[in-house]
Scaffold this motif. Structure first.
Motif, PDB file in Angstrom:
ATOM      1  N   ALA A  70       0.827  -1.204   0.000  1.00  0.00           N
ATOM      2  CA  ALA A  70       0.000   0.000   0.000  1.00  0.00           C
ATOM      3  C   ALA A  70       0.867   1.263   0.000  1.00  0.00           C
ATOM      4  CB  ALA A  70      -0.922   0.003   1.215  1.00  0.00           C
ATOM      5  N   ARG A  74       0.954   4.046  -2.975  1.00  0.00           N
ATOM      6  CA  ARG A  74       0.722   5.465  -2.690  1.00  0.00           C
ATOM      7  C   ARG A  74       1.789   6.323  -3.350  1.00  0.00           C
ATOM      8  NH1 ARG A  74      -1.550   9.494  -0.104  1.00  0.00           N
ATOM      9  NH2 ARG A  74      -0.460  10.828   1.363  1.00  0.00           N
ATOM     10  N   TRP A  75       3.052   5.878  -3.305  1.00  0.00           N
ATOM     11  CA  TRP A  75       4.125   6.612  -3.976  1.00  0.00           C
ATOM     12  C   TRP A  75       3.863   6.693  -5.471  1.00  0.00           C
ATOM     13  CZ3 TRP A  75       8.036   9.582  -2.361  1.00  0.00           C
ATOM     14  CH2 TRP A  75       8.381   9.520  -1.007  1.00  0.00           C
ATOM     15  N   TRP A  77       0.942   6.563  -6.958  1.00  0.00           N
ATOM     16  CA  TRP A  77      -0.199   7.446  -7.157  1.00  0.00           C
ATOM     17  C   TRP A  77       0.220   8.908  -7.055  1.00  0.00           C
ATOM     18  CZ3 TRP A  77      -3.081  10.835  -4.020  1.00  0.00           C
ATOM     19  CH2 TRP A  77      -4.274  11.260  -4.595  1.00  0.00           C
ATOM     20  N   LEU A  78       1.072   9.209  -6.069  1.00  0.00           N
ATOM     21  CA  LEU A  78       1.537  10.594  -5.909  1.00  0.00           C
ATOM     22  C   LEU A  78       2.430  11.016  -7.076  1.00  0.00           C
ATOM     23  CD1 LEU A  78       2.300  10.692  -2.086  1.00  0.00           C
ATOM     24  CD2 LEU A  78       0.438  11.824  -3.282  1.00  0.00           C
TER      25      LEU A  78
END
Length: 81
Positions: A70, A74-75, A77-78
């Motif tokens: 997860a 997230r990295w 997605w950012l």
């Protein structure tokens, strides 16, 4: 603390599965056996239940393998955003 230290490293690194197993082994030993070696007879609750959410009857301890995935997602997605 047993979950926070590995989570810091897992935020940027992809650790092998053996690392996740060793971290979980250390956390199980801390919960159930303290300084002794862990065995199945000393575990009071199934580890899958322990790592589930508090709302679902668990202790809320994150599963390291899913948590690391997860964090990496997230990295991504950012970076995409």
């Amino acid at each position: 603390v047993l979950s926070a230290l590995p989570a810091f490293a897992l935020a940027v690194l992809r650790a092998p599965k053996k690392f996740h197993k060793e971290v979980d082994k250390a956390r199980r030993r801390f919960l159930w056996a303290q300084d002794e070696d862990i065995s199945g007879g000393k575990c009071k609750v199934n580890w899958k239940l322990v790592t589930s959410l508090v709302d679902r009857g668990g202790l809320g301890i994150p599963d390291m393998e899913r948590f690391a995935r997860a964090l990496r997602l997230r990295w991504l997605w950012l970076a995409w955003k």
